[in-house]
Design a protein around this motif. Structure first.
Motif, PDB file in Angstrom:
ATOM      1  N   UNK A  36       0.839  -1.194   0.000  1.00 34.56           N
ATOM      2  CA  UNK A  36       0.000   0.000   0.000  1.00 34.56           C
ATOM      3  C   UNK A  36       0.869   1.237   0.000  1.00 34.56           C
ATOM      4  N   UNK A  37       0.227   2.352  -0.289  1.00 33.35           N
ATOM      5  CA  UNK A  37       0.905   3.639  -0.269  1.00 33.35           C
ATOM      6  C   UNK A  37       0.550   4.347   1.030  1.00 33.35           C
ATOM      7  N   UNK A  38       1.565   4.866   1.706  1.00 33.20           N
ATOM      8  CA  UNK A  38       1.391   5.593   2.964  1.00 33.20           C
ATOM      9  C   UNK A  38       1.781   7.044   2.709  1.00 33.20           C
ATOM     10  N   UNK A  57       4.621  -7.447   3.721  1.00 32.31           N
ATOM     11  CA  UNK A  57       5.581  -8.401   4.262  1.00 32.31           C
ATOM     12  C   UNK A  57       4.903  -9.748   4.397  1.00 32.31           C
ATOM     13  N   UNK A  58       5.643 -10.771   4.134  1.00 30.85           N
ATOM     14  CA  UNK A  58       5.061 -12.126   4.183  1.00 30.85           C
ATOM     15  C   UNK A  58       5.740 -12.960   5.228  1.00 30.85           C
TER      16      UNK A  58
END
Length: 58
Positions: A36-38, A57-58
């Motif tokens: 996402x964009x923050x 993150x995974x």
């Protein structure tokens, strides 16, 4: 900045304080990506505002 929509401009709705969303998901701006964009901190209060890509993150 960065991510699948790097270099694009997006139009978003402002809230009751005339602020854009704190986060944008790629689907919100017709892009595909896992993250996402923050909203990034910039000098002054904008506009324009900038967003920094954060990969999931995974």
């Amino acid at each position: 900045m960065g991510g699948p929509a790097d270099g694009r401009t997006a139009t978003v709705e402002l809230d009751e304080h005339n602020e854009p969303p704190a986060e944008l998901h790629p689907g919100d701006i017709d892009a595909v990506g896992d993250g996402l964009y923050v909203r990034a901190q910039v000098t002054g209060s904008g506009p324009p505002w900038a967003y920094q890509w954060q990969a999931a993150t995974r």
